[in-house]
Design a protein around this motif. Sequence first.
Motif, PDB file in Angstrom:
ATOM      1  N   GLU A  88       0.814  -1.215   0.000  1.00 37.39           N
ATOM      2  CA  GLU A  88       0.000   0.000   0.000  1.00 37.39           C
ATOM      3  C   GLU A  88       0.854   1.274   0.000  1.00 37.39           C
ATOM      4  OE1 GLU A  88      -3.381  -0.288  -0.280  1.00 37.39           O
ATOM      5  OE2 GLU A  88      -2.947  -2.442  -0.373  1.00 37.39           O
ATOM      6  N   LEU A  89       2.121   1.153   0.341  1.00 30.20           N
ATOM      7  CA  LEU A  89       2.992   2.334   0.366  1.00 30.20           C
ATOM      8  C   LEU A  89       3.309   2.784  -1.058  1.00 30.20           C
ATOM      9  CD1 LEU A  89       5.639   1.363   3.086  1.00 30.20           C
ATOM     10  CD2 LEU A  89       3.862   3.100   3.279  1.00 30.20           C
ATOM     11  N   SER A  90       3.245   4.088  -1.267  1.00 27.82           N
ATOM     12  CA  SER A  90       3.689   4.624  -2.554  1.00 27.82           C
ATOM     13  C   SER A  90       5.214   4.502  -2.626  1.00 27.82           C
ATOM     14  CB  SER A  90       3.283   6.099  -2.683  1.00 27.82           C
ATOM     15  OG  SER A  90       4.039   6.893  -1.780  1.00 27.82           O
ATOM     16  N   TYR A  91       5.761   4.661  -3.801  1.00 35.24           N
ATOM     17  CA  TYR A  91       7.213   4.565  -3.979  1.00 35.24           C
ATOM     18  C   TYR A  91       7.918   5.604  -3.107  1.00 35.24           C
ATOM     19  CZ  TYR A  91      11.785   4.466  -6.202  1.00 35.24           C
ATOM     20  OH  TYR A  91      13.130   4.379  -6.434  1.00 35.24           O
ATOM     21  N   HIS A  92       7.394   6.832  -3.106  1.00 30.49           N
ATOM     22  CA  HIS A  92       7.985   7.910  -2.300  1.00 30.49           C
ATOM     23  C   HIS A  92       7.914   7.560  -0.811  1.00 30.49           C
ATOM     24  CE1 HIS A  92       9.085  11.930  -0.996  1.00 30.49           C
ATOM     25  NE2 HIS A  92       8.015  11.924  -0.226  1.00 30.49           N
ATOM     26  N   ASP A  93       6.759   7.081  -0.348  1.00 26.75           N
ATOM     27  CA  ASP A  93       6.600   6.730   1.065  1.00 26.75           C
ATOM     28  C   ASP A  93       7.499   5.554   1.452  1.00 26.75           C
ATOM     29  OD1 ASP A  93       4.751   8.757   1.415  1.00 26.75           O
ATOM     30  OD2 ASP A  93       3.014   7.433   1.166  1.00 26.75           O
ATOM     31  N   LEU A  94       7.649   4.592   0.532  1.00 23.04           N
ATOM     32  CA  LEU A  94       8.516   3.450   0.804  1.00 23.04           C
ATOM     33  C   LEU A  94       9.962   3.904   0.981  1.00 23.04           C
ATOM     34  CD1 LEU A  94       8.402  -0.050  -0.697  1.00 23.04           C
ATOM     35  CD2 LEU A  94      10.567   1.142  -0.617  1.00 23.04           C
ATOM     36  N   LEU A  95      10.427   4.774   0.116  1.00 26.23           N
ATOM     37  CA  LEU A  95      11.802   5.274   0.228  1.00 26.23           C
ATOM     38  C   LEU A  95      12.022   6.032   1.539  1.00 26.23           C
ATOM     39  CD1 LEU A  95      12.661   6.461  -3.391  1.00 26.23           C
ATOM     40  CD2 LEU A  95      13.409   4.377  -2.217  1.00 26.23           C
ATOM     41  N   ALA A  96      11.042   6.838   1.921  1.00 22.15           N
ATOM     42  CA  ALA A  96      11.146   7.578   3.179  1.00 22.15           C
ATOM     43  C   ALA A  96      11.152   6.617   4.364  1.00 22.15           C
ATOM     44  CB  ALA A  96       9.991   8.566   3.306  1.00 22.15           C
ATOM     45  N   ARG A  97      10.279   5.621   4.310  1.00 16.52           N
ATOM     46  CA  ARG A  97      10.207   4.641   5.402  1.00 16.52           C
ATOM     47  C   ARG A  97      11.502   3.830   5.478  1.00 16.52           C
ATOM     48  NH1 ARG A  97       6.121   2.376   8.773  1.00 16.52           N
ATOM     49  NH2 ARG A  97       7.393   1.374  10.359  1.00 16.52           N
ATOM     50  N   GLU A  98      12.035   3.471   4.321  1.00 18.06           N
ATOM     51  CA  GLU A  98      13.281   2.711   4.281  1.00 18.06           C
ATOM     52  C   GLU A  98      14.424   3.499   4.920  1.00 18.06           C
ATOM     53  OE1 GLU A  98      14.553   0.039   0.879  1.00 18.06           O
ATOM     54  OE2 GLU A  98      15.706   1.876   0.522  1.00 18.06           O
ATOM     55  N   GLY A  99      14.512   4.770   4.596  1.00 13.48           N
ATOM     56  CA  GLY A  99      15.564   5.603   5.179  1.00 13.48           C
ATOM     57  C   GLY A  99      15.459   5.686   6.691  1.00 13.48           C
ATOM     58  N   SER A 100      14.256   5.913   7.191  1.00 13.34           N
ATOM     59  CA  SER A 100      14.085   6.011   8.642  1.00 13.34           C
ATOM     60  C   SER A 100      14.282   4.647   9.309  1.00 13.34           C
ATOM     61  CB  SER A 100      12.730   6.615   9.000  1.00 13.34           C
ATOM     62  OG  SER A 100      11.677   5.797   8.547  1.00 13.34           O
ATOM     63  N   LEU A 101      13.872   3.567   8.645  1.00 17.34           N
ATOM     64  CA  LEU A 101      14.055   2.230   9.211  1.00 17.34           C
ATOM     65  C   LEU A 101      15.536   1.874   9.314  1.00 17.34           C
ATOM     66  CD1 LEU A 101      12.672  -0.345  10.288  1.00 17.34           C
ATOM     67  CD2 LEU A 101      12.691  -1.204   7.935  1.00 17.34           C
ATOM     68  N   LYS A 102      16.308   2.178   8.274  1.00 11.17           N
ATOM     69  CA  LYS A 102      17.751   1.908   8.310  1.00 11.17           C
ATOM     70  C   LYS A 102      18.403   2.649   9.475  1.00 11.17           C
ATOM     71  CE  LYS A 102      18.849   1.199   3.422  1.00 11.17           C
ATOM     72  NZ  LYS A 102      19.586   1.799   2.297  1.00 11.17           N
ATOM     73  N   THR A 103      18.056   3.913   9.630  1.00 11.40           N
ATOM     74  CA  THR A 103      18.627   4.717  10.716  1.00 11.40           C
ATOM     75  C   THR A 103      18.262   4.123  12.070  1.00 11.40           C
ATOM     76  OG1 THR A 103      18.554   6.711   9.356  1.00 11.40           O
ATOM     77  CG2 THR A 103      18.678   7.026  11.748  1.00 11.40           C
ATOM     78  N   PHE A 104      16.999   3.770  12.238  1.00 11.38           N
ATOM     79  CA  PHE A 104      16.522   3.225  13.504  1.00 11.38           C
ATOM     80  C   PHE A 104      17.166   1.872  13.807  1.00 11.38           C
ATOM     81  CE2 PHE A 104      13.260   0.725  15.843  1.00 11.38           C
ATOM     82  CZ  PHE A 104      13.346   1.420  17.044  1.00 11.38           C
ATOM     83  N   VAL A 105      17.186   0.968  12.831  1.00  8.19           N
ATOM     84  CA  VAL A 105      17.771  -0.358  13.037  1.00  8.19           C
ATOM     85  C   VAL A 105      19.261  -0.238  13.344  1.00  8.19           C
ATOM     86  CG1 VAL A 105      18.305  -2.575  11.930  1.00  8.19           C
ATOM     87  CG2 VAL A 105      16.025  -1.583  11.678  1.00  8.19           C
ATOM     88  N   THR A 106      19.963   0.626  12.643  1.00  7.44           N
ATOM     89  CA  THR A 106      21.384   0.850  12.903  1.00  7.44           C
ATOM     90  C   THR A 106      21.603   1.314  14.334  1.00  7.44           C
ATOM     91  OG1 THR A 106      21.826   1.365  10.582  1.00  7.44           O
ATOM     92  CG2 THR A 106      23.431   2.160  12.199  1.00  7.44           C
ATOM     93  N   GLN A 107      20.770   2.244  14.787  1.00  3.48           N
ATOM     94  CA  GLN A 107      20.885   2.756  16.153  1.00  3.48           C
ATOM     95  C   GLN A 107      20.670   1.629  17.168  1.00  3.48           C
ATOM     96  OE1 GLN A 107      18.146   5.934  17.075  1.00  3.48           O
ATOM     97  NE2 GLN A 107      18.485   5.735  19.255  1.00  3.48           N
ATOM     98  N   VAL A 108      19.640   0.815  16.974  1.00  4.58           N
ATOM     99  CA  VAL A 108      19.355  -0.287  17.897  1.00  4.58           C
ATOM    100  C   VAL A 108      20.507  -1.291  17.906  1.00  4.58           C
ATOM    101  CG1 VAL A 108      17.856  -2.296  18.296  1.00  4.58           C
ATOM    102  CG2 VAL A 108      16.841  -0.060  17.811  1.00  4.58           C
ATOM    103  N   LEU A 109      20.983  -1.660  16.737  1.00  4.36           N
ATOM    104  CA  LEU A 109      22.078  -2.630  16.666  1.00  4.36           C
ATOM    105  C   LEU A 109      23.347  -2.085  17.317  1.00  4.36           C
ATOM    106  CD1 LEU A 109      21.558  -4.045  13.058  1.00  4.36           C
ATOM    107  CD2 LEU A 109      20.853  -5.068  15.241  1.00  4.36           C
ATOM    108  N   ASP A 110      23.653  -0.811  17.081  1.00  3.43           N
ATOM    109  CA  ASP A 110      24.813  -0.187  17.713  1.00  3.43           C
ATOM    110  C   ASP A 110      24.689  -0.204  19.233  1.00  3.43           C
ATOM    111  OD1 ASP A 110      26.041   0.339  15.292  1.00  3.43           O
ATOM    112  OD2 ASP A 110      25.521   2.482  15.277  1.00  3.43           O
ATOM    113  N   GLU A 111      23.507   0.177  19.749  1.00  7.79           N
ATOM    114  CA  GLU A 111      23.267   0.201  21.196  1.00  7.79           C
ATOM    115  C   GLU A 111      23.443  -1.179  21.819  1.00  7.79           C
ATOM    116  OE1 GLU A 111      19.318   1.674  21.746  1.00  7.79           O
ATOM    117  OE2 GLU A 111      19.850   3.723  21.186  1.00  7.79           O
ATOM    118  N   CYS A 112      23.148  -2.216  21.050  1.00 12.08           N
ATOM    119  CA  CYS A 112      23.186  -3.587  21.555  1.00 12.08           C
ATOM    120  C   CYS A 112      24.478  -4.321  21.217  1.00 12.08           C
ATOM    121  CB  CYS A 112      21.974  -4.354  21.033  1.00 12.08           C
ATOM    122  SG  CYS A 112      20.407  -3.725  21.676  1.00 12.08           S
ATOM    123  N   GLY A 113      25.466  -3.612  20.712  1.00 13.33           N
ATOM    124  CA  GLY A 113      26.765  -4.206  20.463  1.00 13.33           C
ATOM    125  C   GLY A 113      26.957  -4.807  19.087  1.00 13.33           C
ATOM    126  N   GLY A 114      26.022  -4.570  18.174  1.00 13.59           N
ATOM    127  CA  GLY A 114      26.171  -5.062  16.810  1.00 13.59           C
ATOM    128  C   GLY A 114      27.264  -4.302  16.080  1.00 13.59           C
TER     129      GLY A 114
END
Length: 132
Positions: A17-43
């Motif tokens: 259901e996500l438009s291409y633009h919304d998917l790209l925006a969500r992907e960018g924020s998800l990468k940032t968030f996942v990276t932060q969580v993994l860094d905090e947890c020793g990844g």
Amino acid sequence: MASFATELFAHFVYSPELSYHDLLAREGSLKTFVTQVLDECGGEFAHFEALSDTLRAQCVFTQHDEELFHEICEKLAPAMDADVEGRLLFVSKELDFLHIYALSNGSWEESCINLPMAGPLGRALMEEKGRA
């Protein structure tokens, strides 16, 4: 040189259901968030690969710790909603265990597989290390 006991493979799926633009925006924020969580947890050495309506991630950890995996799930689960869900596979590099997690709608589920030893040599090694 650091020794890594666990490899994480992650797979995130976006809503069609996500438009291409919304998917790209969500992907960018998800990468940032996942990276932060993994860094905090020793990844370490987090790597992402986008493929169509999915995002793959991979990183390593110095330890193989189920409590750590639960902490990661607790931190990632709130970001899983109607637009994205994920699965995590933590692989013990000794090939003792596979810890598998499904994250969707703000919660997570767990499954663990204890891999069998190939034979008597592997069992003897495990007994020697006190893990049998």
